[in-house]
Scaffold this motif. Structure first.
Motif, PDB file in Angstrom:
ATOM      1  N   LEU A  65       7.110  -1.249 -21.740  1.00  0.00           N
ATOM      2  CA  LEU A  65       6.147  -2.176 -21.164  1.00  0.00           C
ATOM      3  C   LEU A  65       6.244  -2.065 -19.645  1.00  0.00           C
ATOM      4  O   LEU A  65       7.327  -2.228 -19.079  1.00  0.00           O
ATOM      5  N   ILE A  66       5.103  -1.739 -19.025  1.00  0.00           N
ATOM      6  CA  ILE A  66       5.090  -1.688 -17.561  1.00  0.00           C
ATOM      7  C   ILE A  66       4.837  -3.091 -17.048  1.00  0.00           C
ATOM      8  O   ILE A  66       3.791  -3.690 -17.326  1.00  0.00           O
ATOM      9  N   LEU A  67       5.799  -3.628 -16.321  1.00  0.00           N
ATOM     10  CA  LEU A  67       5.678  -4.968 -15.768  1.00  0.00           C
ATOM     11  C   LEU A  67       5.074  -4.839 -14.375  1.00  0.00           C
ATOM     12  O   LEU A  67       5.750  -4.408 -13.435  1.00  0.00           O
ATOM     13  N   ALA A  68       3.787  -5.134 -14.270  1.00  0.00           N
ATOM     14  CA  ALA A  68       3.068  -4.928 -13.012  1.00  0.00           C
ATOM     15  C   ALA A  68       2.971  -6.245 -12.248  1.00  0.00           C
ATOM     16  O   ALA A  68       2.499  -7.238 -12.791  1.00  0.00           O
ATOM     17  N   THR A  69       3.454  -6.243 -11.016  1.00  0.00           N
ATOM     18  CA  THR A  69       3.349  -7.465 -10.208  1.00  0.00           C
ATOM     19  C   THR A  69       2.546  -7.193  -8.940  1.00  0.00           C
ATOM     20  O   THR A  69       2.412  -6.046  -8.508  1.00  0.00           O
ATOM     21  N   ASN A  70       2.034  -8.267  -8.334  1.00  0.00           N
ATOM     22  CA  ASN A  70       1.427  -8.133  -7.009  1.00  0.00           C
ATOM     23  C   ASN A  70       2.558  -8.301  -5.985  1.00  0.00           C
ATOM     24  O   ASN A  70       3.718  -8.018  -6.282  1.00  0.00           O
ATOM     25  N   GLU A  71       2.240  -8.788  -4.798  1.00  0.00           N
ATOM     26  CA  GLU A  71       3.290  -8.879  -3.770  1.00  0.00           C
ATOM     27  C   GLU A  71       4.344  -9.947  -4.110  1.00  0.00           C
ATOM     28  O   GLU A  71       5.408  -9.993  -3.507  1.00  0.00           O
ATOM     29  N   ASN A  72       4.052 -10.778  -5.087  1.00  0.00           N
ATOM     30  CA  ASN A  72       5.044 -11.749  -5.578  1.00  0.00           C
ATOM     31  C   ASN A  72       5.841 -11.040  -6.671  1.00  0.00           C
ATOM     32  O   ASN A  72       5.501 -11.073  -7.843  1.00  0.00           O
ATOM     33  N   ASN A  73       6.921 -10.368  -6.231  1.00  0.00           N
ATOM     34  CA  ASN A  73       7.531  -9.362  -7.100  1.00  0.00           C
ATOM     35  C   ASN A  73       8.927  -9.716  -7.605  1.00  0.00           C
ATOM     36  O   ASN A  73       9.752  -8.840  -7.816  1.00  0.00           O
ATOM     37  N   ILE A  74       9.187 -10.986  -7.817  1.00  0.00           N
ATOM     38  CA  ILE A  74      10.508 -11.397  -8.321  1.00  0.00           C
ATOM     39  C   ILE A  74      10.877 -10.625  -9.589  1.00  0.00           C
ATOM     40  O   ILE A  74      12.022 -10.211  -9.769  1.00  0.00           O
ATOM     41  N   LEU A  75       9.899 -10.365 -10.451  1.00  0.00           N
ATOM     42  CA  LEU A  75      10.213  -9.695 -11.725  1.00  0.00           C
ATOM     43  C   LEU A  75      10.398  -8.186 -11.556  1.00  0.00           C
ATOM     44  O   LEU A  75      11.167  -7.565 -12.283  1.00  0.00           O
ATOM     45  N   THR A  76       9.712  -7.602 -10.594  1.00  0.00           N
ATOM     46  CA  THR A  76       9.930  -6.181 -10.312  1.00  0.00           C
ATOM     47  C   THR A  76      11.351  -5.983  -9.790  1.00  0.00           C
ATOM     48  O   THR A  76      12.052  -5.050 -10.169  1.00  0.00           O
ATOM     49  N   PHE A  80      11.501  -2.316 -20.238  1.00  0.00           N
ATOM     50  CA  PHE A  80      10.543  -2.440 -19.141  1.00  0.00           C
ATOM     51  C   PHE A  80      10.744  -1.380 -18.075  1.00  0.00           C
ATOM     52  O   PHE A  80      11.840  -0.871 -17.875  1.00  0.00           O
ATOM     53  N   ILE A  81       9.630  -1.149 -17.383  1.00  0.00           N
ATOM     54  CA  ILE A  81       9.705  -0.433 -16.121  1.00  0.00           C
ATOM     55  C   ILE A  81       8.707  -1.192 -15.244  1.00  0.00           C
ATOM     56  O   ILE A  81       7.834  -1.870 -15.755  1.00  0.00           O
ATOM     57  N   SER A  82       8.867  -1.135 -13.942  1.00  0.00           N
ATOM     58  CA  SER A  82       8.065  -2.054 -13.148  1.00  0.00           C
ATOM     59  C   SER A  82       7.602  -1.470 -11.831  1.00  0.00           C
ATOM     60  O   SER A  82       8.259  -0.596 -11.260  1.00  0.00           O
ATOM     61  N   ALA A  83       6.456  -1.955 -11.349  1.00  0.00           N
ATOM     62  CA  ALA A  83       5.982  -1.613 -10.013  1.00  0.00           C
ATOM     63  C   ALA A  83       5.309  -2.831  -9.401  1.00  0.00           C
ATOM     64  O   ALA A  83       4.679  -3.624 -10.104  1.00  0.00           O
ATOM     65  N   SER A  84       5.475  -2.961  -8.097  1.00  0.00           N
ATOM     66  CA  SER A  84       4.830  -4.035  -7.343  1.00  0.00           C
ATOM     67  C   SER A  84       3.699  -3.410  -6.525  1.00  0.00           C
ATOM     68  O   SER A  84       3.899  -2.401  -5.844  1.00  0.00           O
ATOM     69  N   ILE A  85       2.517  -3.986  -6.616  1.00  0.00           N
ATOM     70  CA  ILE A  85       1.319  -3.370  -6.048  1.00  0.00           C
ATOM     71  C   ILE A  85       0.778  -4.220  -4.900  1.00  0.00           C
ATOM     72  O   ILE A  85       0.575  -5.431  -5.059  1.00  0.00           O
ATOM     73  N   SER A  86       0.534  -3.581  -3.747  1.00  0.00           N
ATOM     74  CA  SER A  86       0.024  -4.328  -2.591  1.00  0.00           C
ATOM     75  C   SER A  86      -1.463  -4.639  -2.769  1.00  0.00           C
ATOM     76  O   SER A  86      -2.138  -4.060  -3.622  1.00  0.00           O
ATOM     77  N   GLN A  87      -1.956  -5.538  -1.941  1.00  0.00           N
ATOM     78  CA  GLN A  87      -3.375  -5.902  -2.041  1.00  0.00           C
ATOM     79  C   GLN A  87      -4.286  -4.733  -1.664  1.00  0.00           C
ATOM     80  O   GLN A  87      -5.353  -4.558  -2.243  1.00  0.00           O
ATOM     81  N   GLU A  88      -3.843  -3.904  -0.707  1.00  0.00           N
ATOM     82  CA  GLU A  88      -4.643  -2.727  -0.333  1.00  0.00           C
ATOM     83  C   GLU A  88      -4.766  -1.777  -1.530  1.00  0.00           C
ATOM     84  O   GLU A  88      -5.843  -1.251  -1.815  1.00  0.00           O
ATOM     85  N   GLU A  89      -3.637  -1.557  -2.200  1.00  0.00           N
ATOM     86  CA  GLU A  89      -3.675  -0.671  -3.378  1.00  0.00           C
ATOM     87  C   GLU A  89      -4.560  -1.253  -4.480  1.00  0.00           C
ATOM     88  O   GLU A  89      -5.222  -0.517  -5.204  1.00  0.00           O
ATOM     89  N   THR A  90      -4.522  -2.575  -4.600  1.00  0.00           N
ATOM     90  CA  THR A  90      -5.318  -3.232  -5.629  1.00  0.00           C
ATOM     91  C   THR A  90      -6.802  -2.974  -5.387  1.00  0.00           C
ATOM     92  O   THR A  90      -7.549  -2.577  -6.291  1.00  0.00           O
ATOM     93  N   ILE A  91      -7.219  -3.180  -4.131  1.00  0.00           N
ATOM     94  CA  ILE A  91      -8.618  -2.939  -3.766  1.00  0.00           C
ATOM     95  C   ILE A  91      -8.976  -1.459  -3.964  1.00  0.00           C
ATOM     96  O   ILE A  91     -10.017  -1.124  -4.544  1.00  0.00           O
ATOM     97  N   ALA A  92      -8.075  -0.566  -3.530  1.00  0.00           N
ATOM     98  CA  ALA A  92      -8.349   0.874  -3.655  1.00  0.00           C
ATOM     99  C   ALA A  92      -8.480   1.265  -5.135  1.00  0.00           C
ATOM    100  O   ALA A  92      -9.288   2.126  -5.485  1.00  0.00           O
ATOM    101  N   THR A  93      -7.699   0.628  -5.984  1.00  0.00           N
ATOM    102  CA  THR A  93      -7.750   0.949  -7.417  1.00  0.00           C
ATOM    103  C   THR A  93      -9.086   0.524  -8.027  1.00  0.00           C
ATOM    104  O   THR A  93      -9.689   1.263  -8.806  1.00  0.00           O
ATOM    105  N   ILE A  94      -9.548  -0.665  -7.652  1.00  0.00           N
ATOM    106  CA  ILE A  94     -10.866  -1.118  -8.139  1.00  0.00           C
ATOM    107  C   ILE A  94     -11.938  -0.127  -7.673  1.00  0.00           C
ATOM    108  O   ILE A  94     -12.789   0.323  -8.443  1.00  0.00           O
ATOM    109  N   ARG A  95     -11.849   0.247  -6.371  1.00  0.00           N
ATOM    110  CA  ARG A  95     -12.845   1.143  -5.777  1.00  0.00           C
ATOM    111  C   ARG A  95     -12.847   2.514  -6.461  1.00  0.00           C
ATOM    112  O   ARG A  95     -13.901   3.005  -6.881  1.00  0.00           O
TER     113      ARG A  95
END
Ligand SMILES: *Cc1c(COP(=O)(O)O)cnc(C)c1O
Length: 466
Positions: A276-287, A358-373
């Motif tokens: 299970l990939i545990l994906a977090t935003n900049e609030n990355n306590i779980l990552t 689990f494996i995990s990554a924390s994703i920045s807001q810029e990356e989030t926008i770029a991914t949608i785009r």
């Protein structure tokens, strides 16, 4: 099946008691005595089932105090509100597998569980001749999904506090345009923290809580986790049937509720689900927990995926129970340590154990926008910022998955977060039929100052009588 507490200080209870209890009376979280494994035969039979039939099979393992026919009817009713016959269909833009969990009445994955929970509350209350007043605070998604879970139910009133003018327009409208008489929106002149503090203070007034039979609908209720197990099994077995050896999932995570359901599903249909990939935003306590073995409280950073902006993860204690070898005394002492120091540090052995799941990554807001785009440009498919966090984590970690498919959970419809989507794609996300014209519907809410006394007074006026 009986339920126990992660802290070990309650006598085992039935499923219906676990649902009505919410939080265990010893302060822990409720879990099945033993996590079941379905076995080869069942897995094979489940592969060809539709969502509702599969849900009845899975839930019946855990809900041994509900009659089969009653359960089937409850599931039928819960998903009649969904606008996809498959309930949670899989979309396949480009090379991606997107499990769309947003076909419910409020267009977020929380509907999958809260439609079921609302019907269960109503059923258990009715059979005991009881009623309940639900009280909660929301910054968006949970409030509307909870309202839609119980609207129109005879023996339940619901009071949801939201910060006046500080939730997104669509989210506010989803709550305030519900016409049912048992729904009370309280728009508090303050912040979300004010709303939460008011709710907490009221729940701490035990006399008031008893008198009005106040109940909560937060993500720690076992029934919510259980209902979410179904879509992991559904998607994994579909892909298995298409020839996949193992199936992985990427899960946009906040309170650890959804991904914990993935863990239960992994045990249930072992060995079909991989990691299970545990994906977090900049609030990355779980990552930081997964990658460094440290679970440490941080301060909340507001992001464009607000439903994952958390400081501590309320369902984490459930996983801790397994990580600590099902020893409740260790869970209790770790939670005490966490309350005192704000951190738990894990051993190398525990880190290795968690890394199997689990494996995990924390994703920045810029990356989030770029991914949608990028996804939009490549395929025309639009995702919301929460879903994008999971897709970005999948992109980053996919190479470690031995070529097996990774299913990305789509936790909200993009039209709920139009600002981020517009910024990323330049287009306005399209709204499903049920959301069209929502601005024109009559709204109902009570605006109150951020005052415990005033909120209590309002509840006293409108609560279901004793
Ligand atoms: C609640 C929510 C999440 C986080 O789910 P958890 O169970 O708290 O981990 C992710 N995305 C959306 C859209 C949500 O509403």
């Amino acid at each position: 099946m009986k339920y126990i507490s992660t802290r070990g200080r309650i006598a085992p209870v039935e499923f219906s008691d676990a649902v009505m209890m919410g939080l265990a009376t010893d302060g822990g979280l409720l879990l099945p005595e033993k996590l079941p494994a379905a076995g080869r035969e069942a897995i094979k039979a489940w592969q060809d089932m539709g969502y509702r039939e599969l849900a009845a099979e899975i839930l019946s393992i855990f809900t041994t105090d509900i009659e089969r026919g009653t359960l089937q009817e409850l599931i039928r009713r819960s998903y009649a509100t969904f606008d996809s016959p498959k309930v949670t269909p899989i979309a396949r833009p480009g090379k991606y597998l997107i499990l769309e969990l947003f076909h419910g009445p409020t267009l977020a994955f929380k509907d999958v569980a809260l439609q079921v929970l609302g019907n269960m509350f109503a059923m258990f209350l009715k059979s005991h001749g009881q009623h309940m007043n639900i009280l909660g605070a929301t910054s968006g998604d949970t409030g509307s999904a909870a309202i839609y879970g119980v609207k129109g139910k005879e023996n339940i009133n619901i009071f949801i506090l939201h910060p006046h003018g500080r939730v997104s327009r669509v989210q506010a409208l989803q709550m305030t345009t519900v016409p049912d008489k048992n729904v009370f929106n309280i728009a508090v002149e303050g912040t979300f923290d004010d709303c939460q503090a008011i709710v907490k203070t009221i729940f701490n007034d035990l006399e008031f809580k008893e008198r009005y039979r106040l109940g909560a609908i937060n993500s720690i209720n076992w029934a919510r986790v259980l209902a979410q197990v179904v879509y992991y099994v559904y998607a994994a077995l579909k892909l298995r049937k298409e020839g996949a050896d193992k199936v992985h999932f990427s899960v946009p995570t906040g309170n650890f509720g959804d991904i914990f359901a993935g863990y239960v599903a992994k045990k249930l249909i072992d060995p079909v689900i991989g990691r299970l990939i545990l994906a977090t935003n900049e609030n990355n306590i779980l990552t930081r927990f997964v990658m460094e073995g440290i679970y440490e409280k941080g301060t909340v950073v507001p992001t464009i995926s607000p439903s994952m902006d958390i400081q501590i993860a309320s369902n984490f204690e459930r996983y801790l129970y397994y990580l600590y070898g099902q020893e409740p005394a260790r869970v209790a002492s770790a939670m005490k340590e966490f309350a005192e120091t704000g951190r738990i540090v894990f051993s190398e052995k525990e880190k290795a154990y968690a890394r199997q799941d689990f494996i995990s990554a924390s994703i920045s807001q810029e990356e989030t926008i770029a991914t949608i785009r990028n996804l939009y440009r490549e395929t025309g498919y639009v995702i919301d910022p929460h879903t994008a966090v999971g897709v970005a984590a999948c992109d980053r970690l996919e190479s470690g998955m031995n070529g097996n498919p990774v299913v990305c959970l789509a936790t909200a419809h993009p039209c709920k977060f139009p600002d981020a989507v517009r910024e990323a794609t330049g287009v306005e996300p399209e709204r499903p039929a049920k959301m069209k014209g929502i601005e024109d519907r009559p709204q109902r809410m009570k605006v109150l100052p951020a005052s415990v006394a005033r909120v209590k007074e309002f509840i006293e006026q409108e609560a279901l009588p004793m």
